[in-house]
Write a protein that holds these residues in place. Structure first.
Motif, PDB file in Angstrom:
ATOM      1  N   ARG A  99       0.809  -1.211   0.000  1.00 23.76           N
ATOM      2  CA  ARG A  99       0.000   0.000   0.000  1.00 23.76           C
ATOM      3  C   ARG A  99       0.850   1.273   0.000  1.00 23.76           C
ATOM      4  NH1 ARG A  99      -4.046  -2.722   3.499  1.00 23.76           N
ATOM      5  NH2 ARG A  99      -5.846  -3.158   2.138  1.00 23.76           N
ATOM      6  N   SER A 100       2.141   1.146   0.256  1.00 26.75           N
ATOM      7  CA  SER A 100       3.010   2.323   0.221  1.00 26.75           C
ATOM      8  C   SER A 100       3.336   2.758  -1.204  1.00 26.75           C
ATOM      9  CB  SER A 100       4.320   2.033   0.979  1.00 26.75           C
ATOM     10  OG  SER A 100       5.060   1.024   0.309  1.00 26.75           O
ATOM     11  N   ILE A 101       2.975   1.934  -2.194  1.00 21.64           N
ATOM     12  CA  ILE A 101       3.277   2.252  -3.590  1.00 21.64           C
ATOM     13  C   ILE A 101       2.267   3.257  -4.127  1.00 21.64           C
ATOM     14  CG2 ILE A 101       3.459   1.333  -5.933  1.00 21.64           C
ATOM     15  CD1 ILE A 101       4.312  -1.314  -4.773  1.00 21.64           C
ATOM     16  N   ASN A 102       2.755   4.341  -4.646  1.00 23.60           N
ATOM     17  CA  ASN A 102       1.882   5.343  -5.259  1.00 23.60           C
ATOM     18  C   ASN A 102       1.244   4.744  -6.516  1.00 23.60           C
ATOM     19  OD1 ASN A 102       0.657   7.802  -5.751  1.00 23.60           O
ATOM     20  ND2 ASN A 102       2.368   8.566  -6.963  1.00 23.60           N
ATOM     21  N   GLY A 103      -0.052   4.863  -6.617  1.00 24.74           N
ATOM     22  CA  GLY A 103      -0.757   4.307  -7.768  1.00 24.74           C
ATOM     23  C   GLY A 103      -1.670   3.161  -7.393  1.00 24.74           C
ATOM     24  N   ILE A 104      -1.417   2.528  -6.240  1.00 26.36           N
ATOM     25  CA  ILE A 104      -2.283   1.445  -5.778  1.00 26.36           C
ATOM     26  C   ILE A 104      -3.394   2.024  -4.903  1.00 26.36           C
ATOM     27  CG2 ILE A 104      -2.437  -0.594  -4.296  1.00 26.36           C
ATOM     28  CD1 ILE A 104       0.251  -1.479  -5.271  1.00 26.36           C
ATOM     29  N   VAL A 105      -4.640   1.831  -5.341  1.00 22.94           N
ATOM     30  CA  VAL A 105      -5.785   2.273  -4.547  1.00 22.94           C
ATOM     31  C   VAL A 105      -6.020   1.296  -3.406  1.00 22.94           C
ATOM     32  CG1 VAL A 105      -8.276   2.690  -4.557  1.00 22.94           C
ATOM     33  CG2 VAL A 105      -6.868   3.435  -6.491  1.00 22.94           C
TER      34      VAL A 105
ATOM     35  N   LYS B 206       0.782 -26.463  -1.571  1.00 23.24           N
ATOM     36  CA  LYS B 206      -0.550 -26.318  -0.960  1.00 23.24           C
ATOM     37  C   LYS B 206      -1.246 -25.060  -1.462  1.00 23.24           C
ATOM     38  CE  LYS B 206       0.315 -28.867   3.335  1.00 23.24           C
ATOM     39  NZ  LYS B 206       0.275 -28.810   4.821  1.00 23.24           N
ATOM     40  N   GLN B 207      -0.698 -23.878  -1.105  1.00 18.13           N
ATOM     41  CA  GLN B 207      -1.277 -22.613  -1.541  1.00 18.13           C
ATOM     42  C   GLN B 207      -0.162 -21.637  -1.889  1.00 18.13           C
ATOM     43  OE1 GLN B 207      -3.680 -21.720   2.002  1.00 18.13           O
ATOM     44  NE2 GLN B 207      -5.464 -21.694   0.677  1.00 18.13           N
ATOM     45  N   VAL B 208      -0.490 -20.690  -2.765  1.00 15.58           N
ATOM     46  CA  VAL B 208       0.458 -19.612  -3.071  1.00 15.58           C
ATOM     47  C   VAL B 208      -0.293 -18.289  -2.992  1.00 15.58           C
ATOM     48  CG1 VAL B 208       2.040 -20.965  -4.501  1.00 15.58           C
ATOM     49  CG2 VAL B 208       0.032 -19.883  -5.556  1.00 15.58           C
ATOM     50  N   PRO B 209       0.411 -17.207  -2.640  1.00 13.72           N
ATOM     51  CA  PRO B 209      -0.253 -15.904  -2.555  1.00 13.72           C
ATOM     52  C   PRO B 209      -0.423 -15.248  -3.919  1.00 13.72           C
ATOM     53  CG  PRO B 209       2.047 -15.690  -1.930  1.00 13.72           C
ATOM     54  CD  PRO B 209       1.816 -17.151  -2.198  1.00 13.72           C
ATOM     55  N   VAL B 210      -1.611 -14.705  -4.141  1.00 11.72           N
ATOM     56  CA  VAL B 210      -1.925 -13.967  -5.360  1.00 11.72           C
ATOM     57  C   VAL B 210      -2.438 -12.594  -4.951  1.00 11.72           C
ATOM     58  CG1 VAL B 210      -3.569 -13.813  -7.270  1.00 11.72           C
ATOM     59  CG2 VAL B 210      -2.383 -15.960  -6.830  1.00 11.72           C
ATOM     60  N   ALA B 211      -2.028 -11.559  -5.679  1.00 16.90           N
ATOM     61  CA  ALA B 211      -2.441 -10.188  -5.348  1.00 16.90           C
ATOM     62  C   ALA B 211      -3.537  -9.717  -6.286  1.00 16.90           C
ATOM     63  CB  ALA B 211      -1.243  -9.249  -5.434  1.00 16.90           C
ATOM     64  N   TYR B 212      -4.648  -9.277  -5.712  1.00 18.64           N
ATOM     65  CA  TYR B 212      -5.693  -8.583  -6.470  1.00 18.64           C
ATOM     66  C   TYR B 212      -5.485  -7.098  -6.227  1.00 18.64           C
ATOM     67  CZ  TYR B 212      -8.136 -13.007  -7.196  1.00 18.64           C
ATOM     68  OH  TYR B 212      -8.480 -14.282  -7.585  1.00 18.64           O
ATOM     69  N   ILE B 213      -5.376  -6.329  -7.311  1.00 25.85           N
ATOM     70  CA  ILE B 213      -4.987  -4.922  -7.189  1.00 25.85           C
ATOM     71  C   ILE B 213      -5.975  -4.007  -7.898  1.00 25.85           C
ATOM     72  CG2 ILE B 213      -3.219  -3.228  -7.841  1.00 25.85           C
ATOM     73  CD1 ILE B 213      -1.115  -5.304  -7.384  1.00 25.85           C
ATOM     74  N   GLU B 214      -6.281  -2.911  -7.218  1.00 26.24           N
ATOM     75  CA  GLU B 214      -7.085  -1.834  -7.801  1.00 26.24           C
ATOM     76  C   GLU B 214      -6.166  -0.623  -7.936  1.00 26.24           C
ATOM     77  OE1 GLU B 214     -10.755   1.081  -6.414  1.00 26.24           O
ATOM     78  OE2 GLU B 214     -10.597  -0.922  -5.530  1.00 26.24           O
ATOM     79  N   LEU B 215      -6.019  -0.128  -9.179  1.00 27.28           N
ATOM     80  CA  LEU B 215      -5.085   0.965  -9.440  1.00 27.28           C
ATOM     81  C   LEU B 215      -5.790   2.304  -9.639  1.00 27.28           C
ATOM     82  CD1 LEU B 215      -2.571  -0.657 -11.990  1.00 27.28           C
ATOM     83  CD2 LEU B 215      -2.233  -0.296  -9.540  1.00 27.28           C
ATOM     84  N   LYS B 216      -5.052   3.365  -9.372  1.00 23.48           N
ATOM     85  CA  LYS B 216      -5.556   4.701  -9.671  1.00 23.48           C
ATOM     86  C   LYS B 216      -5.656   4.874 -11.183  1.00 23.48           C
ATOM     87  CE  LYS B 216      -3.512   6.974  -5.621  1.00 23.48           C
ATOM     88  NZ  LYS B 216      -2.509   7.968  -5.154  1.00 23.48           N
ATOM     89  N   GLN B 217      -6.498   5.803 -11.581  1.00 23.95           N
ATOM     90  CA  GLN B 217      -6.653   6.079 -13.008  1.00 23.95           C
ATOM     91  C   GLN B 217      -5.325   6.557 -13.587  1.00 23.95           C
ATOM     92  OE1 GLN B 217      -9.877   8.762 -13.687  1.00 23.95           O
ATOM     93  NE2 GLN B 217     -10.747   7.508 -15.294  1.00 23.95           N
ATOM     94  N   ASN B 218      -4.979   6.057 -14.736  1.00 28.73           N
ATOM     95  CA  ASN B 218      -3.749   6.436 -15.443  1.00 28.73           C
ATOM     96  C   ASN B 218      -2.471   5.961 -14.763  1.00 28.73           C
ATOM     97  OD1 ASN B 218      -5.304   7.878 -17.365  1.00 28.73           O
ATOM     98  ND2 ASN B 218      -5.346   9.669 -16.003  1.00 28.73           N
TER      99      ASN B 218
ATOM    100  N   GLU C 292       6.636  -7.424  -8.611  1.00 31.79           N
ATOM    101  CA  GLU C 292       7.374  -8.580  -8.096  1.00 31.79           C
ATOM    102  C   GLU C 292       8.748  -8.152  -7.576  1.00 31.79           C
ATOM    103  OE1 GLU C 292       8.993 -12.992  -9.471  1.00 31.79           O
ATOM    104  OE2 GLU C 292       7.831 -11.767 -10.873  1.00 31.79           O
ATOM    105  N   GLU C 293       9.408  -7.279  -8.317  1.00 31.89           N
ATOM    106  CA  GLU C 293      10.720  -6.783  -7.903  1.00 31.89           C
ATOM    107  C   GLU C 293      10.619  -6.027  -6.576  1.00 31.89           C
ATOM    108  OE1 GLU C 293      14.848  -6.232  -8.193  1.00 31.89           O
ATOM    109  OE2 GLU C 293      13.487  -7.539  -9.318  1.00 31.89           O
ATOM    110  N   PHE C 294       9.569  -5.231  -6.434  1.00 35.33           N
ATOM    111  CA  PHE C 294       9.338  -4.508  -5.173  1.00 35.33           C
ATOM    112  C   PHE C 294       9.201  -5.497  -4.018  1.00 35.33           C
ATOM    113  CE2 PHE C 294       6.423  -2.872  -1.960  1.00 35.33           C
ATOM    114  CZ  PHE C 294       6.975  -1.635  -1.660  1.00 35.33           C
ATOM    115  N   GLY C 295       8.444  -6.575  -4.265  1.00 29.78           N
ATOM    116  CA  GLY C 295       8.260  -7.595  -3.233  1.00 29.78           C
ATOM    117  C   GLY C 295       9.557  -8.276  -2.864  1.00 29.78           C
ATOM    118  N   ARG C 296      10.415  -8.538  -3.841  1.00 32.30           N
ATOM    119  CA  ARG C 296      11.706  -9.200  -3.573  1.00 32.30           C
ATOM    120  C   ARG C 296      12.581  -8.359  -2.650  1.00 32.30           C
ATOM    121  NH1 ARG C 296      10.885 -14.301  -4.805  1.00 32.30           N
ATOM    122  NH2 ARG C 296       9.987 -14.590  -6.887  1.00 32.30           N
TER     123      ARG C 296
END
Length: 484
Positions: free
Chosen positions: A401-407, A420-432, A441-445
């Motif tokens: 959530r610290s990333i600018n552009g992610i709503v 068993k399970q893996v994490p998947v990200a559902y993302i809502e972005l700002k317009q444009n 992915e690089e940010f997560g690493r």
């Protein structure tokens, strides 16, 4: 206890009870309005213990209707005005009200399609008052004051909350916040929400004013907090983020403003940092509809030292952690006079939520530190088990959530035969806004442990939530998405 509204009108007749955009009402004036409306409800046929559903937005008539139904001793079922037809239809047929009382400003919504007795508030107002009406003299601690529906895995649950539940909830909150008669609580949370409804009850118990705002009008709320006499506001983390994003540059809240009382989940570190920079005190809390809203919260003295915590349990509450896992995280259980008296038509489910020694199983995971401060890690049902590692989605969401552009973002687990399970990200972005999967992915690493990094980033138009801000995971999985 003596009828709360009648008692408060005697104790503080000239104290401001309710503030609207263009009018103020003292407790004496509010009582007069409420008793008149209750008398007309009596004329319409509403009697003590009658189940009555209320479908209203945050308007004066809806506020008065809640208090009027209490004067009659009716059993009030509060309906969510943002629900779909199917959900509303299920709730109505579950609670079987004598009628659905509808505010005129909310009469164009899905409720009118439901085949059930309906009464417009304006129609009640046109009736004559009854000479036979008298308000109930006392509120019984064990009497159901409200039934609030909350989402469940299958069908919604009608949570039955008593006057005693609300009284002890108010006592715990007051001891934590140090409520005074000078406080004015901004109510922008919906009336049908546990956080919102609790503010109405606290106003009568504490003798404080409520600033009523209809809908989450960001500009109006900021104007109120900057220019008016508001001291406290209840918000969810997404609501707080929206307010900060639209706060005019160089502006701060009025000198008497004391705090944002934050409910429904933990807030991300970036938002807390922004609040600190703007000198906006934020007190995180923990609670749920089943516990009559908040049962733990930070206080002003601990807000900085224990940032990220939901605070200590209120004096009225016992909280313990059981079934502690490899990460020293366990199940949060509560024993309290604020626990709901039951679930409507679901006695067996209600009883299954309790341990043999009377603790309520919240379904949430967390831990208590050495000073008995509670830290929330998320719902037990939402944890992701990747191999022999446990992933707590809120930790990952907090970082992203610290990333600018992610709503907004929601981390969910999907089945994977290997791990068993893996994490998947559902993302809502700002317009444009443009963010690629590779960039995320690089940010997560760089900011997470390898096993926490989402294996896929799915762009959705809007993350589905309840009106209180809780993400609806079942609906999320049904949505169309685009791979980033």
């Amino acid at each position: 206890m003596e009828n709360w509204l009648v008692k408060r009108a005697k104790l503080d007749p000239d104290k401001v009870a309710l503030i609207l955009e263009h009018a103020d009402f003292t407790f004496k004036e509010l009582n007069v309005c409420v008793q008149l409306f209750a008398s007309k409800l009596f004329t319409s046929g509403i009697r003590k213990n009658d189940p009555v559903a209320l479908f209203s937005d945050n308007c004066f008539n809806g506020y008065v209707a809640i208090l009027a139904l209490q004067q009659l001793g009716a059993r009030t079922i509060i309906l969510d005005t943002e629900l779909s037809f199917d959900s509303l239809n299920y709730q109505i047929h579950d609670c079987k009200p004598k009628t659905i009382l509808i505010s005129d400003s909310a009469s164009t919504k899905e409720i009118i399609k439901i085949d059930w007795s309906q009464t417009l508030i304006s129609d009640v107002l046109s009736l004559n008052k009854s000479a036979d009406y008298t308000p109930v003299s006392e509120f019984d601690n064990n009497q159901v004051a409200a039934i609030l529906y909350t989402p469940n895995d299958n069908n919604d649950i009608g949570v039955m909350l008593t006057y005693g539940n609300f009284f002890f909830s108010a006592m715990g909150t007051s001891l934590n916040l140090g409520i005074s008669k000078q406080d004015i609580w901004v109510l922008t949370m919906p009336l049908f929400n546990a956080l919102g409804f609790s503010v109405i009850m606290r106003s009568l118990i504490y003798g404080i004013g409520v600033y009523l705002i209809d809908g989450f009008d960001i500009n109006q709320i900021n104007k109120v907090l900057i220019n008016e006499r508001a001291t406290i506001i209840s918000l969810t983390p997404p609501m707080l983020r929206d307010l900060l994003n639209t706060l005019p540059k160089g502006k701060s809240y009025n000198p008497k403003f004391r705090c944002v009382f934050l409910g429904y989940g933990s807030v991300d570190n970036w938002t807390i940092l922004r609040c600190n920079m703007l000198d906006i005190p934020v007190l995180q809390s923990y609670g749920m509809t089943d516990t009559t809203s908040n049962i733990a919260a930070l206080n002003f003295n601990d807000a900085e030292a224990k940032a990220g915590s939901c605070g200590q349990p209120f004096f009225t509450e016992q909280i313990r952690i059981t079934d502690i896992n490899q990460d020293n995280i366990g199940c949060i259980e509560v024993k309290s006079p604020t626990i709901a008296i039951g679930y409507l038509n679901k006695r067996q489910l209600y009883q299954s939520r309790f341990t043999k020694d009377g603790f309520f199983k919240t379904g949430d995971m967390g831990y208590l530190d050495e000073d008995n401060f509670l830290y929330l890690k998320g719902r037990k049902s939402e944890l992701i088990y990747r191999g022999n590692k446990i992933i707590y989605p809120r930790e990952i969401e907090n970082i992203y959530r610290s990333i600018n552009g992610i709503v907004d973002i929601c981390i969910a687990g999907i089945d994977n035969n290997l791990e068993k399970q893996v994490p998947v990200a559902y993302i809502e972005l700002k317009q444009n806004a443009y963010l690629s999967g590779a960039t995320l992915e690089e940010f997560g690493r760089h900011n997470l442990i390898d096993y926490q990094v989402p294996t896929e980033f799915r762009l959705v138009e809007k993350i589905p939530k309840t009106t209180s801000g809780k993400i609806l995971h079942t609906k999320l999985f049904e949505m169309k998405y685009k791979i980033l």
